[in-house]
Motif scaffolding. Structure first.
Motif, short mmCIF file in Angstrom:
data_model
loop_
_atom_site.label_atom_id
_atom_site.label_comp_id
_atom_site.label_asym_id
_atom_site.label_seq_id
_atom_site.Cartn_x
_atom_site.Cartn_y
_atom_site.Cartn_z
N LYS A 196 36.27 47.99 56.34
CA LYS A 196 37.57 48.44 56.83
C LYS A 196 38.70 47.80 56.04
CE LYS A 196 40.31 48.75 61.06
NZ LYS A 196 40.36 48.45 62.50
N VAL A 197 38.58 46.48 55.80
CA VAL A 197 39.62 45.78 55.04
C VAL A 197 39.69 46.30 53.61
CG1 VAL A 197 40.30 43.53 54.14
CG2 VAL A 197 39.52 43.73 56.49
N CYS A 198 38.52 46.55 53.01
CA CYS A 198 38.50 47.08 51.64
C CYS A 198 39.13 48.46 51.56
CB CYS A 198 37.05 47.12 51.12
SG CYS A 198 36.33 45.49 50.82
N ARG A 199 38.82 49.31 52.53
CA ARG A 199 39.42 50.65 52.53
C ARG A 199 40.94 50.58 52.70
NH1 ARG A 199 35.14 53.98 56.41
NH2 ARG A 199 33.48 54.19 54.83
N ARG A 200 41.38 49.69 53.58
CA ARG A 200 42.83 49.55 53.77
C ARG A 200 43.50 49.03 52.51
NH1 ARG A 200 44.18 45.92 58.71
NH2 ARG A 200 43.29 44.38 57.29
N ASP A 201 42.87 48.03 51.86
CA ASP A 201 43.44 47.51 50.61
C ASP A 201 43.44 48.57 49.52
OD1 ASP A 201 43.80 45.12 51.89
OD2 ASP A 201 41.95 44.21 51.11
N LEU A 202 42.35 49.38 49.47
CA LEU A 202 42.29 50.44 48.47
C LEU A 202 43.39 51.48 48.70
CD1 LEU A 202 40.87 51.82 46.11
CD2 LEU A 202 39.32 52.91 47.76
N THR A 203 43.60 51.85 49.96
CA THR A 203 44.67 52.82 50.27
C THR A 203 46.04 52.27 49.89
OG1 THR A 203 43.35 53.67 52.10
CG2 THR A 203 45.69 54.23 52.09
N THR A 204 46.26 50.99 50.21
CA THR A 204 47.55 50.37 49.86
C THR A 204 47.75 50.31 48.35
OG1 THR A 204 47.39 49.03 51.87
CG2 THR A 204 48.97 48.33 50.20
N ALA A 205 46.67 49.95 47.63
CA ALA A 205 46.77 49.88 46.17
C ALA A 205 47.03 51.25 45.56
CB ALA A 205 45.49 49.27 45.59
N GLN A 206 46.35 52.28 46.08
CA GLN A 206 46.58 53.64 45.57
C GLN A 206 48.01 54.10 45.83
OE1 GLN A 206 43.54 56.03 47.35
NE2 GLN A 206 41.95 55.41 45.88
#
Length: 313
Positions: A196-206
């Motif tokens: 979940k944290v990785c997906r959130r970080d990926l969305t923020t980075a994108q």
């Protein structure tokens, strides 16, 4: 029976006297005043018919027809009399009903106006209540959002705490049973939380990358700008130095040309040997100038090569 000119006949005088006498006897306050007057004239007309034997049948027929018509009209009047009284009663009743209806309508209009004002006040009160309710709803929504964020943070903290407890428990179990074959297994809660944290970080980075591309697609990086600015300043200073050297050499060349012209004009009459000597001196001077220019060019060539490399970069 017949009178002369300017005199009334005897029969006419008698009939007029009879009519005048009978009409004075009849009182206008009696119920059948008009019928009694008609009866007097009928009697006078009957006496008039009796005196004229020749015209008696015709006059009698006329009198009879008039009497029949009057009788018929009286019968009609007697028949219409109840209707007239009934019509008067109906008219009075209708007027009373209309008046009563008008009073009812006026009272209804007053009641409706009063109800209208009351409803307007109720509507205004409901609008104020709706505004207050909307404000309360917005405040509750903001409170609910804040509470939801707080609950979500508490849930994440609880999951992290559970993960830490499981990690500590697993560590103690591994210390007690080091030969356990499932020591490499990981906690599913930890994996889900990490995912979940990785997906959130990926969305923020994108999102950040998309925003940076949209905002800075036509912007030069700072380090490239600084390098280009420094190269430009160096090239500008070198160009100024070369320009000053070129101006100095041009002035020296002009002076030498003037000296050469003056020497040639003074030595026009000299011997050919002297001319050859002057030519050799001039050639030596030109050679010296060319050597000097070559040295300057050779001394500037490394800087030019460096400038070219920097510009290429």
């Amino acid at each position: 029976m017949y009178a002369g000119p300017g005199r009334k006949p005897q029969l006419l005088k008698q009939l007029e006297g009879y009519v005048h006498k009978e009409l004075q006897i009849i009182s206008s306050s009696e119920p059948q005043f008009q019928e009694q007057r008609l009866q007097v004239y009928q009697d006078a007309f009957g006496c008039f018919i009796k005196e004229f034997k020749t015209y008696q049948p015709l006059l009698s027929a006329i009198k009879r027809e008039y009497e029949n018509t009057l009788a018929y009209q009286q019968d009609q009047i007697r028949e219409l009399e109840p209707l007239r009284s009934h019509l008067r009663l109906v008219t009075e009743e209708c007027e009373r009903k209309v008046q009563a209806r008008w009073e009812e309508e006026r009272s209804e209009i007053r009641a409706l106006k009063t109800e209208k004002h009351q409803l307007q006040r109720v509507i205004e009160a409901m609008k104020e209540k709706e505004t207050a309710t909307q404000a309360v709803v917005e405040r509750l929504q903001s409170d609910l959002s804040a509470q939801y964020l707080q609950y979500r943070e508490q849930r994440d903290a609880r999951q992290l705490l559970i993960w830490q407890i499981n990690d500590l428990t697993r560590g103690s179990v591994e210390e007690e049973h080091p030969a356990d074959g499932n020591s490499d297994a990981r906690d599913p809660v930890q994996l889900q939380l990490s995912l979940k944290v990785c997906r959130r970080d990926l969305t923020t980075a994108q999102e950040e990358l998309t925003r940076m591309k949209a905002e800075y697609w036509d912007v030069v990086p700072r380090r490239n700008w600084d390098a280009l600015e420094q190269t430009h300043q160096q090239n500008l200073s070198k160009m100024q130095t070369l320009q000053s050297d070129f101006d100095q050499l041009k002035r020296e060349h002009d002076i030498l040309l003037e000296l050469h012209k003056e020497g040639s004009m003074q030595n026009k009459t000299n011997e050919p040997s002297t001319q050859q000597k002057d030519e050799s001196v001039s050639q030596e001077q030109n050679q010296v100038e060319s050597d000097h220019l070559s040295d300057l060019i050779d001394s500037e060539s490394p800087e030019k090569s460096t400038l070219t490399v920097q510009e290429f970069r």
